[in-house]
Design an enzyme around this catalytic site. Structure first.
Site, PDB file in Angstrom:
ATOM      1  N   PRO A  68      85.083  71.098 -19.124  1.00  0.00           N
ATOM      2  CA  PRO A  68      84.354  71.342 -17.872  1.00  0.00           C
ATOM      3  C   PRO A  68      83.777  70.046 -17.312  1.00  0.00           C
ATOM      4  CG  PRO A  68      83.045  72.066 -19.751  1.00  0.00           C
ATOM      5  CD  PRO A  68      84.375  71.648 -20.303  1.00  0.00           C
ATOM      6  N   ASP A 108      81.663  65.294 -19.293  1.00  0.00           N
ATOM      7  CA  ASP A 108      81.968  66.520 -20.026  1.00  0.00           C
ATOM      8  C   ASP A 108      80.671  67.315 -20.151  1.00  0.00           C
ATOM      9  OD1 ASP A 108      82.538  68.504 -21.849  1.00  0.00           O
ATOM     10  OD2 ASP A 108      83.579  67.198 -23.269  1.00  0.00           O
ATOM     11  N   HIS A 109      80.570  68.420 -19.398  1.00  0.00           N
ATOM     12  CA  HIS A 109      79.318  69.168 -19.313  1.00  0.00           C
ATOM     13  C   HIS A 109      78.955  69.864 -20.631  1.00  0.00           C
ATOM     14  CE1 HIS A 109      75.889  70.515 -17.293  1.00  0.00           C
ATOM     15  NE2 HIS A 109      76.426  70.872 -16.134  1.00  0.00           N
ATOM     16  N   ARG A 110      79.873  69.871 -21.584  1.00  0.00           N
ATOM     17  CA  ARG A 110      79.560  70.490 -22.869  1.00  0.00           C
ATOM     18  C   ARG A 110      78.583  69.651 -23.675  1.00  0.00           C
ATOM     19  NH1 ARG A 110      85.539  71.169 -25.103  1.00  0.00           N
ATOM     20  NH2 ARG A 110      85.494  68.987 -24.421  1.00  0.00           N
ATOM     21  N   VAL A 111      78.577  68.323 -23.432  1.00  0.00           N
ATOM     22  CA  VAL A 111      77.706  67.443 -24.224  1.00  0.00           C
ATOM     23  C   VAL A 111      76.823  66.549 -23.359  1.00  0.00           C
ATOM     24  CG1 VAL A 111      79.039  67.382 -26.363  1.00  0.00           C
ATOM     25  CG2 VAL A 111      79.677  65.871 -24.490  1.00  0.00           C
TER      26      VAL A 111
END
Length: 399
Positions: free
Chosen positions: A201, A371-374
């Site tokens: 994402p 990277d919106h996950r991290v």
């Protein structure tokens, strides 16, 4: 077929350096292989005779699949024959020729050419045939001074092959399209981009940077005969901003977040067959001149497909600069396993407001993909704020 890079799943035999029926010793370079990143020579682990070649030149093989067979000592070798089509595995006492990356190419006639990396690079740049140079290093190794002495004697440079002009179609005849196979590099790029874009994402943050002061630093360096580009200043600023905001120096690997404690900056380099991202290690600890020379050297070897696997894997963040192509602004796709990439546009004069007055300034647009996950928006924004401060006050890059 050995695995020569972390992303390699198959390789293409570019050239066999040994013929069927040749004796092979452990350490002999036997073939040149094209991977998804570079061309590397592989060498045999075992002693024996090259009994059978099962993967011919310009043919592909999966990693781990047999490409040739060696007979054990005392066994009768198969008669020499040119490699053409893949064959079934040969019976005992033959065994697959285990291979590893080779350090030195082979000369015509089977004798290995020993030369230092610096000597090879200078010879390529000057068009010098290394086989005509006598080496003064250990075991006859060609070193830098041998190349310099040969150039001083005025050796004949190897002329570059000229491409034949493309045939022009007859008037009124529409030319048929040319179908070309995907290169190993383009296959991996296609696969990874397909996996990354829907799988990671992305979010994007864009800033404008006043590059007036940074441009002056570059001009001052030029006046002192120092080759420092705007991109070098950006790489240095990115490295320092990452060091000061380590929350962006992360990678999601499985169900764990890896926090890096070194700052390794990737530099996107365009090749004819695709894109590669060599990594400048510990960029935050290097001065501008060291960064400039390091980036140039990596880019040159990337274009010659001469990078080692450890020189294009890993990394904290990548800088992708399309400003030299006249691109004002773009967004880039993250290069896994990294969690961010900075897309840099051209430095151009624009009308801006300064202290309530209209002024013309050298401006640049930079877009950060995360990277919106991290990485969250606030972390990316803090990083960009620091990056802008460093580029707009470039004396801070020296401290």
């Amino acid at each position: 077929m050995p695995s020569l890079s972390p992303t390699m799943t198959e390789g293409k035999i570019v050239k066999w350096l040994k013929k069927q029926g040749d004796k092979v010793s452990s350490g002999d370079a036997v073939a040149e292989v094209e991977t998804d990143k570079s061309n590397l020579e592989i060498e045999a682990y075992d002693n024996g005779t090259l009994a059978e070649i099962v993967v011919g030149e310009n043919q592909m093989a999966k990693v781990g699949a047999p490409i040739a067979y060696l007979t054990v000592k005392g066994a009768k070798a198969a008669p020499a024959a040119p490699a053409a089509q893949p064959k079934a595995p040969a019976p005992a006492p033959e065994k697959p020729a285990a291979a590893k990356p080779a350090a030195a190419p082979a000369q015509a006639g089977g004798r290995r050419l020993r030369a230092s990396p610096v000597a090879k690079r200078i010879a390529r740049e000057k068009g010098l045939d290394l086989t005509q140079v006598s080496g003064s290093g250990p075991s006859g190794r060609v070193v830098k001074r041998d190349i310099e002495e040969a150039l001083a004697r005025g050796p004949a440079a190897v002329p570059a092959a000229k491409k034949a002009p493309a045939a022009q179609p007859a008037p009124g005849v529409r030319p048929e399209p040319t179908v070309l196979p995907l290169t190993s590099m383009r296959k991996v790029i296609a696969q990874r981009m397909t996996e990354v874009k829907p799988g990671v994402p992305h979010f994007y943050l864009t800033i404008e940077v006043d590059m007036e002061a940074a441009s002056k630093v570059r001009e001052e360096a030029k006046a002192m005969d120092l080759k420092v580009s705007v991109n070098d200043l950006i790489v240095k600023a990115v490295a320092m901003a990452v060091r000061r905001y380590p929350k962006i120096n992360v990678s999601l690997q499985g169900d764990k977040v890896v926090q890096f404690h070194s700052v390794d900056v990737g530099i996107a380099v365009a090749l004819e067959e695709g894109l590669i991202t060599p990594i400048l290690r510990d960029a935050d600890q290097k001065g501008l001149q060291a960064i400039a020379s390091g980036v140039r050297e990596l880019a040159e070897r990337a274009r010659k497909r001469a990078l080692k696997p450890e020189e294009y894997t890993g990394g904290s963040i990548t800088v992708s600069n399309l400003g030299m192509y006249g691109i004002d602004q773009f967004v880039a796709v993250i290069n896994p396993p990294q969690a961010s990439i900075l897309a840099v546009g051209a430095v151009s004069e624009k009308a801006v407001v300064r202290d309530g007055q209209l002024a013309v300034r050298k401006m640049m647009t930079a877009t950060l993909s995360c990277d919106h996950r991290v990485i969250d928006g606030a972390i990316g924004a803090e990083f960009l704020r620091e990056l802008r401060g460093l580029l707009e006050h470039p004396t801070r890059l020296l401290f």
